[in-house]
Design a protein around this motif. Structure first.
Motif, mmCIF file in Angstrom:
data_model
loop_
_atom_site.group_PDB
_atom_site.id
_atom_site.type_symbol
_atom_site.label_atom_id
_atom_site.label_comp_id
_atom_site.label_asym_id
_atom_site.label_seq_id
_atom_site.Cartn_x
_atom_site.Cartn_y
_atom_site.Cartn_z
ATOM 1 N N ILE A 1 5.883 -12.647 -0.317
ATOM 2 C CA ILE A 1 5.021 -11.495 -1.031
ATOM 3 C C ILE A 1 4.320 -10.815 -1.586
ATOM 4 C CG2 ILE A 1 6.568 -8.800 -1.636
ATOM 5 C CD1 ILE A 1 9.072 -10.902 -2.163
ATOM 6 N N LEU A 2 3.776 -10.505 -0.765
ATOM 7 C CA LEU A 2 2.460 -9.647 -0.760
ATOM 8 C C LEU A 2 2.153 -8.184 -0.807
ATOM 9 C CD1 LEU A 2 -1.211 -9.886 -1.910
ATOM 10 C CD2 LEU A 2 -0.916 -9.837 1.125
ATOM 11 N N ARG A 3 2.030 -7.368 -1.549
ATOM 12 C CA ARG A 3 2.033 -5.847 -1.695
ATOM 13 C C ARG A 3 0.529 -5.599 -2.317
ATOM 14 N NH1 ARG A 3 4.065 -1.439 -6.201
ATOM 15 N NH2 ARG A 3 2.710 -0.305 -6.345
ATOM 16 N N CYS A 4 0.146 -3.915 -1.216
ATOM 17 C CA CYS A 4 -0.980 -3.720 -0.354
ATOM 18 C C CYS A 4 -0.904 -2.351 -0.682
ATOM 19 C CB CYS A 4 -2.103 -5.077 0.201
ATOM 20 S SG CYS A 4 -3.139 -4.494 0.784
ATOM 21 N N VAL A 5 -2.393 -1.880 -1.063
ATOM 22 C CA VAL A 5 -2.843 -0.544 -0.859
ATOM 23 C C VAL A 5 -2.645 -0.049 0.403
ATOM 24 C CG1 VAL A 5 -4.458 1.357 -1.322
ATOM 25 C CG2 VAL A 5 -3.604 0.206 -2.539
ATOM 26 N N PRO A 6 -1.576 0.650 1.278
ATOM 27 C CA PRO A 6 -1.938 0.196 2.891
ATOM 28 C C PRO A 6 -2.896 0.921 3.077
ATOM 29 C CG PRO A 6 -0.272 2.442 2.114
ATOM 30 C CD PRO A 6 -1.038 1.320 0.478
ATOM 31 N N SER A 7 -3.871 1.366 2.523
ATOM 32 C CA SER A 7 -5.231 1.449 3.875
ATOM 33 C C SER A 7 -6.209 0.319 3.619
ATOM 34 C CB SER A 7 -6.682 2.722 2.850
ATOM 35 O OG SER A 7 -6.666 3.053 1.369
ATOM 36 N N PHE A 8 -6.046 -0.476 2.440
ATOM 37 C CA PHE A 8 -6.465 -1.978 2.216
ATOM 38 C C PHE A 8 -6.323 -2.585 3.312
ATOM 39 C CE2 PHE A 8 -8.548 -5.724 0.181
ATOM 40 C CZ PHE A 8 -9.153 -5.178 0.212
ATOM 41 N N LEU A 9 -4.663 -2.434 3.815
ATOM 42 C CA LEU A 9 -3.725 -3.511 4.539
ATOM 43 C C LEU A 9 -4.486 -3.531 5.969
ATOM 44 C CD1 LEU A 9 -1.195 -5.208 4.522
ATOM 45 C CD2 LEU A 9 0.054 -3.659 4.489
#
Length: 306
Positions: free
Chosen positions: A98-106
């Motif tokens: 599971i990789l969580r990420c800031v939406p814009s960076f993703l």
């Protein structure tokens, strides 16, 4: 002292390298030892075996008949071992992460690079969770997280990826029937666009306030215009000519190079925050998590301006 079997294995390893190169010097370079050490290992191996493996010519080596037979067997065995190790490694690299990420960076940075990760780790299923920076990180809901913050993650470890630089951008069409935007004071003549979730703890107009204060301009009057809860929506509004937005250098390269957006003011400002990859202490002991972590860090190092 090393056993005879251990010494034999070491000698065969050195022999395999020398047989591939037909050179003690090049074998020494690959093994990071001296040429004399390689020569001694080969001599000891020949003494144990009772026959010569190489013909020593003035400026070159060649294998004896016995050396050719042994080289074929040893190199073939090494090839099978390497193949087996690769298969075992693939087994360790399967499962879910599971990789969580800031939406814009993703969407802007990570997504275009993911096919390379998939090619490198084809058996690993990666679940991507887009979460804003204003959502606190917890250890329970991710294996790795990419966050935009100030490197304060109590109870967790983090690795710096990239600093974030901000500056105003807008569509060229915005200049129609308005004064030229050649000085920060002229911003008052333009509508503004705001990302209200710019970073954890930021105010609704935090990006504009930080930028103008950093360049010595008066931030009075910035609480106007359109506000969005996603950086991508702010950039889309800027492309549509709705106003001036604060862009993040890491996430905005194609639009500037293509001319869709322009940066009318020359000043660029470090936010004091950066992208970091965050994980629980000890998480990198898992080879899957370590592999993805190291891949992201390598990609960040290759990013211009990081």
């Amino acid at each position: 002292m090393p056993s005879a079997t251990t010494s034999m294995h070491a000698g065969l390893h050195v022999f395999a390298c020398a047989a591939r190169h037909l050179s003690f010097t090049r074998a020494a370079g690959e093994l990071n030892v001296t040429t004399g050490a390689v020569s001694q290992q080969i001599r000891l191996l020949e003494e144990r075996l009772g026959f010569r493996l190489f013909h020593r010519h003035p400026r070159r080596l060649s294998l004896t008949a016995e050396g050719e037979r042994l080289a074929e067997a040893v190199l073939s065995a090494h090839g099978r071992i390497d193949q087996e190790l690769k298969q075992l490694s693939r087994g360790l690299m399967s499962g879910e992460l599971i990789l969580r990420c800031v939406p814009s960076f993703l969407t802007r940075w990570l997504m275009p690079r993911l096919p390379r990760l998939q090619a490198q780790l084809p058996a690993l299923d990666i679940y991507l969770h887009a979460e804003d920076s204003d959502r606190a990180l917890t250890e329970e809901n991710f294996d790795l997280a990419i966050d935009l913050g100030n490197d304060h993650y109590p109870g967790m470890a983090s690795t710096l990826l990239m600093e974030e630089i901000i500056f105003p951008v807008c569509a060229p069409s915005l200049f129609s029937h308005r004064p030229a935007l050649n000085h920060p004071d002229r911003i008052a003549h333009y509508p503004l666009l705001h990302d209200v979730t710019a970073w954890r703890g930021s105010s609704p107009h935090g990006e504009w306030h930080h930028y103008l204060e950093a360049i010595g301009a008066d931030p009075v009057g910035i609480q106007r215009g359109y506000s969005f809860n996603r950086h991508d929506l702010t950039m889309e509004a800027a492309r549509a000519g709705m106003g001036i937005a604060i862009a993040r250098q890491t996430l905005l390269r194609d639009e500037l190079s293509s001319g869709q957006l322009i940066a009318p003011l020359p000043q660029r400002v470090n936010t004091g925050r950066h992208y970091a990859i965050v994980h629980a202490f000890g998480a990198l002991d898992d080879p899957r998590i370590r592999a993805v972590h190291d891949w992201i860090c390598a990609e960040a190092r290759r990013t211009p301006g990081s």
